[in-house]
Design a protein around this motif. Structure first.
Motif, PDB file in Angstrom:
ATOM      1  N   UNK A 155      16.429  -4.289  56.247  1.00 48.04           N
ATOM      2  CA  UNK A 155      16.256  -4.759  57.622  1.00 48.04           C
ATOM      3  C   UNK A 155      17.574  -4.787  58.377  1.00 48.04           C
ATOM      4  N   UNK A 156      18.697  -4.566  57.697  1.00 51.54           N
ATOM      5  CA  UNK A 156      19.995  -4.579  58.351  1.00 51.54           C
ATOM      6  C   UNK A 156      20.193  -3.315  59.183  1.00 51.54           C
ATOM      7  N   UNK A 157      21.000  -3.440  60.219  1.00 54.33           N
ATOM      8  CA  UNK A 157      21.394  -2.272  61.007  1.00 54.33           C
ATOM      9  C   UNK A 157      22.568  -1.606  60.300  1.00 54.33           C
ATOM     10  N   UNK A 158      22.446  -0.330  59.979  1.00 55.53           N
ATOM     11  CA  UNK A 158      23.508   0.405  59.275  1.00 55.53           C
ATOM     12  C   UNK A 158      24.071   1.485  60.194  1.00 55.53           C
ATOM     13  N   UNK A 159      25.382   1.579  60.245  1.00 52.80           N
ATOM     14  CA  UNK A 159      26.048   2.563  61.107  1.00 52.80           C
ATOM     15  C   UNK A 159      27.023   3.387  60.263  1.00 52.80           C
ATOM     16  N   UNK A 160      26.696   4.632  59.955  1.00 55.15           N
ATOM     17  CA  UNK A 160      27.604   5.474  59.161  1.00 55.15           C
ATOM     18  C   UNK A 160      28.931   5.689  59.882  1.00 55.15           C
ATOM     19  N   UNK A 161      30.006   5.731  59.118  1.00 54.33           N
ATOM     20  CA  UNK A 161      31.331   5.923  59.688  1.00 54.33           C
ATOM     21  C   UNK A 161      31.977   7.228  59.233  1.00 54.33           C
ATOM     22  N   UNK A 162      31.938   7.494  57.928  1.00 54.04           N
ATOM     23  CA  UNK A 162      32.585   8.706  57.415  1.00 54.04           C
ATOM     24  C   UNK A 162      32.134   8.942  55.979  1.00 54.04           C
ATOM     25  N   UNK A 163      32.198  10.198  55.563  1.00 51.94           N
ATOM     26  CA  UNK A 163      32.013  10.497  54.140  1.00 51.94           C
ATOM     27  C   UNK A 163      33.252  10.025  53.378  1.00 51.94           C
ATOM     28  N   UNK A 164      33.025   9.624  52.144  1.00 54.67           N
ATOM     29  CA  UNK A 164      34.135   9.133  51.325  1.00 54.67           C
ATOM     30  C   UNK A 164      34.115   9.825  49.962  1.00 54.67           C
ATOM     31  N   UNK A 165      34.629  11.060  49.881  1.00 52.18           N
ATOM     32  CA  UNK A 165      34.679  11.763  48.592  1.00 52.18           C
ATOM     33  C   UNK A 165      35.709  11.141  47.655  1.00 52.18           C
ATOM     34  N   UNK A 166      35.440  11.256  46.372  1.00 55.89           N
ATOM     35  CA  UNK A 166      36.367  10.767  45.349  1.00 55.89           C
ATOM     36  C   UNK A 166      36.794  11.920  44.450  1.00 55.89           C
ATOM     37  N   UNK A 167      37.909  11.715  43.769  1.00 55.90           N
ATOM     38  CA  UNK A 167      38.472  12.735  42.884  1.00 55.90           C
ATOM     39  C   UNK A 167      38.980  12.050  41.617  1.00 55.90           C
ATOM     40  N   UNK A 168      38.974  12.788  40.510  1.00 57.22           N
ATOM     41  CA  UNK A 168      39.602  12.309  39.281  1.00 57.22           C
ATOM     42  C   UNK A 168      41.093  12.639  39.331  1.00 57.22           C
ATOM     43  N   UNK A 169      41.920  11.631  39.056  1.00 52.87           N
ATOM     44  CA  UNK A 169      43.373  11.799  39.109  1.00 52.87           C
ATOM     45  C   UNK A 169      44.002  11.405  37.772  1.00 52.87           C
ATOM     46  N   UNK A 170      45.169  11.972  37.523  1.00 55.33           N
ATOM     47  CA  UNK A 170      45.978  11.588  36.368  1.00 55.33           C
ATOM     48  C   UNK A 170      47.455  11.690  36.750  1.00 55.33           C
TER      49      UNK A 170
END
Length: 310
Positions: A155-170
């Protein structure tokens, strides 16, 4: 004692001020018959005559004159109260309760909040920094920032802002990771390395990876370090304590500084959706409304600058 109908008090004061029932009805945008009936009801409620009515107009009785003073006070108080709410509508002020994950707070809000508060000096922000799901209604939160693989149906209003990709790091050349002489060409090679992770209540720690060809593979691991703070995870990865999955906006600078390197470039992790949620669309306080608009304008651009790590 019954609560009086204050509308009748206002009608009485307006009729006396305009000099006639007809003029009062026009000012109040009410039928003349309704105004006349309301005045009769008021006199019946008070048990006294307040007005003498004749073809020559209206004349206050002695008690009506004393009664009018208090009615005018009520009208003035009502107008003052209305001015307060109108002023609030015009000028954003007051406290906003905001919830945000650690990573967004420490990488984006740290610069955006001071900018917003400088624009609106009469606004105060109460920021709750947590990675746990927040119940906006129960916890009195006006706006919550979230990153999820999908936006929940609620029931909440949702407003997309941006994609948030992730990466594996070492780390490229430090700590325990550098001492492991195993190639990292395929996800299955991850089993030879230590790992760092956010806390998951499910207790299931894994990477869900998708190849460029479309092949999907899940690799489970047992974290060496678990925390709710992604900054701690990033710094631990820089020290070579393990491999970590980080949002690109948190890993970019470390990659530019050659403190971290992305691994398995042919495989991708699920892309999160950075969004904000709030309880309702209408009736928002001006401070909350301008804060939502500010984040909708500024946060995507801030995030986008950090989404080009890989």
């Amino acid at each position: 004692m019954a609560i009086p109908d204050l509308t009748n008090y206002l009608i009485f004061a307006r009729v006396v001020a305009t000099g006639s029932i007809s003029a009062g009805a026009r000012e109040l945008n009410m039928p003349k018959s309704t105004v006349s009936r309301r005045l009769t009801e008021l006199e019946e409620e008070q048990g006294v005559r307040l007005l003498h009515r004749s073809t020559r107009g209206l004349k206050l009785t002695e008690i009506g004159q004393a009664f009018l003073v208090h009615c005018e006070t009520l009208v003035a108080a009502a107008e003052a109260a209305q001015q307060v709410t109108q002023m609030v509508q015009e000028t954003p002020r007051g406290e906003i309760h905001v919830s945000s994950p650690y990573a967004i707070s420490q990488s984006m809000l740290v610069t955006l909040l001071p900018e917003f508060l400088a624009l609106y000096p009469e606004v105060r922000i109460n920021l709750m920094v947590t990675n746990r799901p927040v119940n906006l209604i129960d916890e009195g939160v006006d706006v919550a920032l979230r990153v999820r693989p999908f936006i929940e149906d609620s029931s909440l209003i949702a407003r997309p802002l941006a994609d948030s990709p992730s990466t594996l790091f070492r780390s490229p050349n430090r700590g325990d990771v550098a001492r492991i002489d195993k190639p990292l060409r395929h996800p299955l090679d991850l089993v030879h390395y230590p790992h760092l992770s956010l806390h998951y209540t499910s207790g299931r720690y894994r990477y869900d990876l998708t190849a460029q060809s479309g092949e999907k593979l899940t690799v489970s691991f047992r974290p060496r370090l678990i925390t709710d703070d992604m900054i701690v995870l990033r710094e631990a990865a820089i020290e070579g304590l393990g491999i970590v999955s980080l949002p690109n906006y948190l890993g970019e600078q470390a990659v530019q500084d050659r403190l971290l390197v992305p691994i398995l470039p042919d495989w991708s992790l699920p892309v999160g959706i950075m969004h904000m949620v709030y309880p309702y669309r209408r009736g928002l306080l001006p401070a909350v409304r301008v804060f939502i608009d500010f984040l909708a304008e500024r946060l995507p651009a801030t995030a986008q600058r950090s989404l080009n790590t890989t």
